[in-house]
Scaffold this motif. Sequence first.
Motif, PDB file in Angstrom:
ATOM      1  N   ASN A  94      90.437  95.360  46.220  1.00 16.90           N
ATOM      2  CA  ASN A  94      91.069  96.660  46.416  1.00 16.90           C
ATOM      3  C   ASN A  94      90.947  97.047  47.753  1.00 16.90           C
ATOM      4  O   ASN A  94      90.145  96.395  48.830  1.00 16.90           O
ATOM      5  CB  ASN A  94      90.041  97.682  45.615  1.00 16.90           C
ATOM      6  N   ILE A 143      90.067  99.144  51.010  1.00  9.93           N
ATOM      7  CA  ILE A 143      89.410 100.190  51.341  1.00  9.93           C
ATOM      8  C   ILE A 143      89.452 100.329  53.115  1.00  9.93           C
ATOM      9  O   ILE A 143      90.148 101.391  53.419  1.00  9.93           O
ATOM     10  CB  ILE A 143      87.585  99.810  51.287  1.00  9.93           C
ATOM     11  N   PHE A 144      89.380  99.179  53.708  1.00  9.02           N
ATOM     12  CA  PHE A 144      89.936  99.097  55.115  1.00  9.02           C
ATOM     13  C   PHE A 144      91.131  98.601  55.036  1.00  9.02           C
ATOM     14  O   PHE A 144      91.234  97.494  54.928  1.00  9.02           O
ATOM     15  CB  PHE A 144      89.001  98.537  55.928  1.00  9.02           C
ATOM     16  N   ARG A 160      90.978 105.188  55.241  1.00  4.94           N
ATOM     17  CA  ARG A 160      90.675 104.796  53.810  1.00  4.94           C
ATOM     18  C   ARG A 160      91.791 104.995  52.829  1.00  4.94           C
ATOM     19  O   ARG A 160      92.229 106.142  52.747  1.00  4.94           O
ATOM     20  CB  ARG A 160      89.383 105.624  53.260  1.00  4.94           C
ATOM     21  N   GLU A 209      94.587  91.785  55.738  1.00  7.65           N
ATOM     22  CA  GLU A 209      94.247  90.384  56.218  1.00  7.65           C
ATOM     23  C   GLU A 209      93.672  89.347  55.054  1.00  7.65           C
ATOM     24  O   GLU A 209      94.030  88.558  54.879  1.00  7.65           O
ATOM     25  CB  GLU A 209      93.354  90.718  57.299  1.00  7.65           C
ATOM     26  N   ILE A 210      92.852  90.164  54.360  1.00  6.57           N
ATOM     27  CA  ILE A 210      92.212  89.349  53.181  1.00  6.57           C
ATOM     28  C   ILE A 210      93.174  88.950  52.049  1.00  6.57           C
ATOM     29  O   ILE A 210      93.245  87.852  51.559  1.00  6.57           O
ATOM     30  CB  ILE A 210      91.180  90.302  52.475  1.00  6.57           C
ATOM     31  N   LEU A 253      93.645  97.625  56.909  1.00  9.68           N
ATOM     32  CA  LEU A 253      94.030  96.552  57.706  1.00  9.68           C
ATOM     33  C   LEU A 253      93.479  95.391  57.322  1.00  9.68           C
ATOM     34  O   LEU A 253      94.171  94.122  57.095  1.00  9.68           O
ATOM     35  CB  LEU A 253      94.059  96.890  58.974  1.00  9.68           C
ATOM     36  N   MET A 254      92.069  95.577  57.043  1.00 12.33           N
ATOM     37  CA  MET A 254      91.258  94.213  56.616  1.00 12.33           C
ATOM     38  C   MET A 254      91.699  93.689  55.299  1.00 12.33           C
ATOM     39  O   MET A 254      91.720  92.485  55.342  1.00 12.33           O
ATOM     40  CB  MET A 254      89.748  94.877  56.745  1.00 12.33           C
TER      41      MET A 254
END
Lengths: 85, 197
Positions: free
Chosen positions: A12, A14-15, A84, A21-22, A17-18
């Motif tokens: 899901n 949350i951050f 967020r 990336e994931i 941009l991260m």
Amino acid sequence: MLGLAGLLTRRNLIFTLMSIEIMLNASGLAFVGAGARWAQPDGQVMFLFILAMAAAEVSVGLAFVLLFHKRQLALDVDAASEMRG
Amino acid sequence: MTTLFYLAGILAIVATLLAITQRHAVHALLYLIVSLLAVAVEFFVLGAPFVAALEIMIYAGAIMVLFVFVVMMLNIAEHAMEVERGSLKPRNWLGPALLALVLLGELVYCTATTRGTPSLTGVTGPKQVGEALFGNYWIGVELASLLLMAGLVGAFHLGRHRIAKEEKHHVTSTDATRTDTRSDLVHAGSGGTSHAA
């Protein structure tokens, strides 16, 4: 083998941009896994394209985050530094 | 080799879960780097050593350094010293260090047991990837270069706006200090003359 990549995609946000990336990474893992399954180099080529796209997206996104943070700080609205989603 | 694959996969999932549940951005970045390294191990086991090397170099090297820079720049605006003192405590880097230690154990196991590249399937080397990339997918390469150019110009545009504003602000502040010093001089001069008188 590919169920693992499918599991990695269901993360899901949350951050933001991260997480983007994931998710790009997980899709790249799926591509490479499929390419290894059928012994074709196309999966790795697709991963290279995903890599280039992620680099461009992250540079623009981080510049935007910096600008946004600066502007929000000038407006004295705090807690906008971590967006967020 | 299969246990290696599943161990790296579980490690990647655990590190990603820890990354997205961390409250602090720097801790999340540490876990995310461990996750990227684990995914690189996955690529290696899947028979894609070139892509694994690119994953470590570009993702864990370049993109994560960008993230860390931005987080640091955002932290400077807030209470920087307190955050820095907090991030030096051992319980903050113990988790990523443990996960990375498992990856190091995998590396030592690989180099100790097998010779050559370990892989579940046949290795698709950089030569085949390059031939496919510049043979069949040359239009994709051109489009990727175009996209990178657009990203560069976009990031430069966003940064340039801020720099121009800061320069203007700097110029106005120096003007203000200059007028202040001039008024100080005038005051001092008037005071001096009054004292002399």
